[in-house]
Design a protein around this motif. Structure first.
Motif, PDB file in Angstrom:
ATOM      1  N   ASP A  17       0.835  -1.213   0.000  1.00 41.88           N
ATOM      2  CA  ASP A  17       0.000   0.000   0.000  1.00 41.88           C
ATOM      3  C   ASP A  17       0.866   1.258   0.000  1.00 41.88           C
ATOM      4  N   ARG A  18       1.974   1.198   0.765  1.00 45.87           N
ATOM      5  CA  ARG A  18       2.872   2.366   0.780  1.00 45.87           C
ATOM      6  C   ARG A  18       3.532   2.545  -0.590  1.00 45.87           C
ATOM      7  N   LEU A  19       3.945   1.429  -1.216  1.00 44.58           N
ATOM      8  CA  LEU A  19       4.571   1.529  -2.541  1.00 44.58           C
ATOM      9  C   LEU A  19       3.570   2.021  -3.586  1.00 44.58           C
ATOM     10  N   THR A  24       0.848   7.898  -7.193  1.00 41.81           N
ATOM     11  CA  THR A  24       0.193   9.201  -6.999  1.00 41.81           C
ATOM     12  C   THR A  24       1.239  10.294  -6.836  1.00 41.81           C
ATOM     13  N   VAL A  25       2.285   9.981  -6.056  1.00 39.42           N
ATOM     14  CA  VAL A  25       3.366  10.951  -5.848  1.00 39.42           C
ATOM     15  C   VAL A  25       4.023  11.287  -7.196  1.00 39.42           C
ATOM     16  N   ALA A  26       4.308  10.262  -7.995  1.00 40.73           N
ATOM     17  CA  ALA A  26       4.939  10.485  -9.306  1.00 40.73           C
ATOM     18  C   ALA A  26       4.025  11.318 -10.201  1.00 40.73           C
ATOM     19  N   ALA A  28       1.829  13.547  -9.248  1.00 41.33           N
ATOM     20  CA  ALA A  28       1.879  14.928  -8.758  1.00 41.33           C
ATOM     21  C   ALA A  28       3.169  15.605  -9.217  1.00 41.33           C
ATOM     22  N   LYS A  29       4.289  14.869  -9.151  1.00 41.55           N
ATOM     23  CA  LYS A  29       5.584  15.446  -9.520  1.00 41.55           C
ATOM     24  C   LYS A  29       5.710  15.631 -11.032  1.00 41.55           C
ATOM     25  N   TRP A  30       5.065  14.750 -11.778  1.00 37.92           N
ATOM     26  CA  TRP A  30       5.021  14.862 -13.249  1.00 37.92           C
ATOM     27  C   TRP A  30       4.349  16.174 -13.644  1.00 37.92           C
ATOM     28  N   PRO A  35      11.133  17.621  -8.052  1.00 39.54           N
ATOM     29  CA  PRO A  35      12.090  16.499  -8.031  1.00 39.54           C
ATOM     30  C   PRO A  35      11.575  15.314  -7.205  1.00 39.54           C
ATOM     31  N   VAL A  36      12.016  14.117  -7.584  1.00 38.21           N
ATOM     32  CA  VAL A  36      11.636  12.908  -6.833  1.00 38.21           C
ATOM     33  C   VAL A  36      12.156  13.007  -5.400  1.00 38.21           C
ATOM     34  N   ASP A  37      13.401  13.449  -5.247  1.00 41.34           N
ATOM     35  CA  ASP A  37      14.017  13.504  -3.909  1.00 41.34           C
ATOM     36  C   ASP A  37      13.568  14.735  -3.139  1.00 41.34           C
ATOM     37  N   ASP A  38      13.076  14.509  -1.916  1.00 37.10           N
ATOM     38  CA  ASP A  38      12.778  15.604  -0.996  1.00 37.10           C
ATOM     39  C   ASP A  38      13.396  15.230   0.350  1.00 37.10           C
ATOM     40  N   ALA A  40      14.221  16.778   3.034  1.00 42.25           N
ATOM     41  CA  ALA A  40      13.606  17.302   4.265  1.00 42.25           C
ATOM     42  C   ALA A  40      12.398  16.452   4.654  1.00 42.25           C
ATOM     43  N   ARG A  41      11.575  16.115   3.676  1.00 39.84           N
ATOM     44  CA  ARG A  41      10.394  15.266   3.940  1.00 39.84           C
ATOM     45  C   ARG A  41      10.848  13.866   4.390  1.00 39.84           C
ATOM     46  N   GLU A  42      11.885  13.333   3.752  1.00 41.26           N
ATOM     47  CA  GLU A  42      12.396  12.017   4.155  1.00 41.26           C
ATOM     48  C   GLU A  42      12.835  12.032   5.617  1.00 41.26           C
ATOM     49  N   ALA A  43      13.542  13.099   5.999  1.00 35.00           N
ATOM     50  CA  ALA A  43      14.023  13.199   7.381  1.00 35.00           C
ATOM     51  C   ALA A  43      12.846  13.228   8.350  1.00 35.00           C
ATOM     52  N   GLN A  70      11.959   1.416   2.339  1.00 35.08           N
ATOM     53  CA  GLN A  70      10.655   1.736   1.730  1.00 35.08           C
ATOM     54  C   GLN A  70      10.771   2.981   0.866  1.00 35.08           C
ATOM     55  N   ILE A  71      11.480   3.993   1.388  1.00 34.39           N
ATOM     56  CA  ILE A  71      11.629   5.252   0.659  1.00 34.39           C
ATOM     57  C   ILE A  71      12.422   5.028  -0.634  1.00 34.39           C
ATOM     58  N   GLU A  72      13.536   4.278  -0.533  1.00 31.62           N
ATOM     59  CA  GLU A  72      14.389   4.054  -1.711  1.00 31.62           C
ATOM     60  C   GLU A  72      13.639   3.302  -2.804  1.00 31.62           C
ATOM     61  N   VAL A  77      10.341   3.293  -7.965  1.00 30.02           N
ATOM     62  CA  VAL A  77       9.056   3.171  -8.679  1.00 30.02           C
ATOM     63  C   VAL A  77       8.705   4.513  -9.328  1.00 30.02           C
ATOM     64  N   GLN A  78       8.862   5.605  -8.572  1.00 29.91           N
ATOM     65  CA  GLN A  78       8.582   6.936  -9.131  1.00 29.91           C
ATOM     66  C   GLN A  78       9.432   7.186 -10.372  1.00 29.91           C
ATOM     67  N   ARG A  79      10.744   6.881 -10.278  1.00 27.16           N
ATOM     68  CA  ARG A  79      11.644   7.157 -11.406  1.00 27.16           C
ATOM     69  C   ARG A  79      11.289   6.311 -12.619  1.00 27.16           C
ATOM     70  N   ASP A  98      -2.155  15.398  -6.101  1.00 26.41           N
ATOM     71  CA  ASP A  98      -1.581  16.441  -5.248  1.00 26.41           C
ATOM     72  C   ASP A  98      -0.782  15.807  -4.115  1.00 26.41           C
ATOM     73  N   LEU A  99       0.476  16.260  -3.957  1.00 27.85           N
ATOM     74  CA  LEU A  99       1.328  15.750  -2.870  1.00 27.85           C
ATOM     75  C   LEU A  99       0.672  15.958  -1.506  1.00 27.85           C
ATOM     76  N   ALA A 100       0.010  17.101  -1.351  1.00 27.77           N
ATOM     77  CA  ALA A 100      -0.602  17.425  -0.055  1.00 27.77           C
ATOM     78  C   ALA A 100      -1.694  16.423   0.316  1.00 27.77           C
ATOM     79  N   VAL A 102      -1.611  13.071  -0.712  1.00 32.78           N
ATOM     80  CA  VAL A 102      -1.077  11.714  -0.546  1.00 32.78           C
ATOM     81  C   VAL A 102      -0.122  11.614   0.652  1.00 32.78           C
ATOM     82  N   ARG A 103       0.512  12.707   1.035  1.00 34.35           N
ATOM     83  CA  ARG A 103       1.487  12.622   2.132  1.00 34.35           C
ATOM     84  C   ARG A 103       0.877  12.195   3.473  1.00 34.35           C
ATOM     85  N   PRO A 104      -0.329  12.665   3.833  1.00 37.82           N
ATOM     86  CA  PRO A 104      -0.925  12.157   5.081  1.00 37.82           C
ATOM     87  C   PRO A 104      -1.132  10.634   5.049  1.00 37.82           C
TER      88      PRO A 104
HETATM   89  O1  LIG Z   1       6.593  12.633  -0.256  1.00 38.29           O
HETATM   90  C1  LIG Z   1       7.246  12.509  -1.286  1.00 38.29           C
HETATM   91  O2  LIG Z   1       7.523  13.465  -2.027  1.00 38.29           O
HETATM   92  C2  LIG Z   1       7.700  11.183  -1.697  1.00 38.29           C
HETATM   93  O3  LIG Z   1       8.255  11.045  -2.765  1.00 38.29           O
HETATM   94  C3  LIG Z   1       7.577  10.048  -0.743  1.00 38.29           C
HETATM   95  C4  LIG Z   1       8.877   9.827   0.028  1.00 38.29           C
HETATM   96  C5  LIG Z   1       8.579   8.685   1.050  1.00 38.29           C
HETATM   97  O4  LIG Z   1       8.707   7.522   0.664  1.00 38.29           O
HETATM   98  O5  LIG Z   1       8.146   8.999   2.166  1.00 38.29           O
HETATM   99  C6  LIG Z   1       9.926   9.402  -0.931  1.00 38.29           C
HETATM  100  C7  LIG Z   1      10.804  10.290  -1.507  1.00 38.29           C
HETATM  101  C8  LIG Z   1      10.940  11.691  -1.088  1.00 38.29           C
HETATM  102  O6  LIG Z   1      12.292  12.046  -0.990  1.00 38.29           O
HETATM  103  C9  LIG Z   1      10.210  11.952   0.183  1.00 38.29           C
HETATM  104  C10 LIG Z   1       9.307  11.063   0.719  1.00 38.29           C
END
Ligand SMILES: O=C(O)C(=O)C[C@]1(C(=O)O)C=C[C@@H](O)C=C1
Length: 163
Positions: A17-19, A24-26, A28-30, A35-38, A40-43, A70-72, A77-79, A98-100, A102-104
């Motif tokens: 489910d997390r994957l 949805t994240v991809a 939103a980013k498309w 960028p795929v990498d965030d 600050a959010r990962e931390a 899970q994040i990697e 998958v996003q890439r 929208d990222l806002a 899916v993030r919750p």
């Molecule tokens: O929230 C995002 O933007 C995501 O891509 C999800 C996620 C995660 O797995 O929690 C993965 C990559 C980002 O660097 C930050 C967080």
């Protein structure tokens, strides 16, 4: 094997489910070119998981390893999806994402994952863990009707569950 009891099925269901949120994240980013990498959010995600894990009596390093995995895999998958959409634009998503929104859900699923690690701790420490994980991955792949991309991602992200 439909009658076999799959001990870790709830856990691999959460991983799947997390994957699935990576789609949805991809999307939103498309749309926004984010960028795929965030980092600050990962931390944030990792810190929340480690804190929840501590409360549940889990080793921070272990929680960190599982959540990083899970994040990697989610980023892979996003890439893959973004590369597909760039290469074959007709396959790109058209529905708004929208990222806002899916993030919750990602936050909640990460919490469920940590709870699952605590609940299934004995199984995850046992010598038969990898076999249990393999059975659970097979079951979740079937019940969730995962496509090859997400089936491979599930198998990959589930390996670190065993400690
Ligand atoms: O929230 C995002 O933007 C995501 O891509 C999800 C996620 C995660 O797995 O929690 C993965 C990559 C980002 O660097 C930050 C967080």
């Amino acid at each position: 094997t439909p009658h076999r009891h799959v001990t870790l099925g709830a856990l691999t269901g959460i991983v799947a489910d997390r994957l699935a949120t990576a789609d949805t994240v991809a999307a939103a980013k498309w749309r926004t070119g984010t960028p795929v990498d965030d980092p600050a959010r990962e931390a944030q995600v990792i810190a929340a998981a480690v804190a929840a894990g501590r409360t549940a009596g889990l080793d921070p390093a272990r929680v960190m390893t599982v959540v990083r995995d899970q994040i990697e895999v989610g980023k892979a998958v996003q890439r893959t999806l973004l590369a597909l959409w760039r290469t074959v634009p007709a396959t790109a998503p058209t529905a708004p994402a929208d990222l806002a929104d899916v993030r919750p859900r990602i936050t909640a699923l990460t919490g469920d994952l940590v709870s699952g690690l605590a609940r299934d701790d004995a199984t995850l420490r046992a010598p038969g863990c990898l076999a249990e994980v393999a059975a659970a991955v097979a079951t979740t792949t079937a019940t969730h009707r995962l496509d090859p991309l997400h089936a491979v991602a599930l198998a990959s992200a589930s390996r670190s569950l065993c400690r």
